[in-house]
Motif scaffolding. Sequence first.
Motif, PDB file in Angstrom:
ATOM      1  N   GLY A  81      33.276  77.667  46.785  1.00 57.13           N
ATOM      2  CA  GLY A  81      34.840  76.714  47.834  1.00 57.13           C
ATOM      3  C   GLY A  81      33.856  76.798  49.327  1.00 57.13           C
ATOM      4  O   GLY A  81      33.469  77.477  50.217  1.00 57.13           O
ATOM      5  N   GLU A 137      38.336  70.554  51.279  1.00 56.36           N
ATOM      6  CA  GLU A 137      37.993  72.019  50.610  1.00 56.36           C
ATOM      7  C   GLU A 137      36.969  71.563  49.367  1.00 56.36           C
ATOM      8  O   GLU A 137      37.858  70.749  48.718  1.00 56.36           O
ATOM      9  CB  GLU A 137      39.388  72.629  50.226  1.00 56.36           C
ATOM     10  CG  GLU A 137      39.913  73.030  51.715  1.00 56.36           C
ATOM     11  CD  GLU A 137      41.170  74.300  51.302  1.00 56.36           C
ATOM     12  OE1 GLU A 137      41.350  74.270  50.028  1.00 56.36           O
ATOM     13  OE2 GLU A 137      41.218  74.350  52.649  1.00 56.36           O
ATOM     14  N   LYS A 188      34.493  74.757  52.986  1.00 58.09           N
ATOM     15  CA  LYS A 188      34.936  73.779  53.328  1.00 58.09           C
ATOM     16  C   LYS A 188      34.492  73.058  54.991  1.00 58.09           C
ATOM     17  O   LYS A 188      34.116  73.988  55.773  1.00 58.09           O
ATOM     18  CB  LYS A 188      36.438  74.634  54.090  1.00 58.09           C
ATOM     19  CG  LYS A 188      37.577  73.998  55.094  1.00 58.09           C
ATOM     20  CD  LYS A 188      38.756  74.916  55.643  1.00 58.09           C
ATOM     21  CE  LYS A 188      39.871  74.009  56.306  1.00 58.09           C
ATOM     22  NZ  LYS A 188      41.055  75.195  56.337  1.00 58.09           N
TER      23      LYS A 188
END
Length: 164
Positions: free
Chosen positions: A71, A79, A73
């Motif tokens: 993940g 995201e 951001k």
Amino acid sequence: MLKKLFGKKSVEEQIVAPISGKVVSLDEVPDPVFSQRMMGDGVAIEPTNGEVVSPVDGEIVQLFPTNHAVGIKTKSGVEVLVHIGLETVAMEGEGFEGHITTGDQVKAGDKLVTFDTALVEEKAKSTITPIVITNYDDIVESFEPTYSETANAGETHIIKLQTK
């Protein structure tokens, strides 16, 4: 009105292919979590190799212990989840090598994970790799996917979006 009061501006984000291969709609992913967009909207790539790079400039906010998903951001708050293959969590990290850690700052094109494509083909449901905006409903105002037969990792733009 709130945007004007607090100075929050809409931002355009360009997301590049995190892996080389054919870019397809999430509708083609044989897993309802992705095809029904339960985790957010995006695209998927049928990979031609086992090197995953960052699709955006941002911070690594999650690297699964099995290295099968990352993940990231962006500065504007988008995201992005890169999920390598389907049902790859069951491989318990076998065949995956992470090259980053949570908290790292990355640029689009930086190497994130390498994996053994033959092993994933043998032991997992599929090598298809969904790229999903997990906070899509909260942040995306407009979304334009680009499908391509030959996306190059770190180079080919696969999604253009505008934040709210």
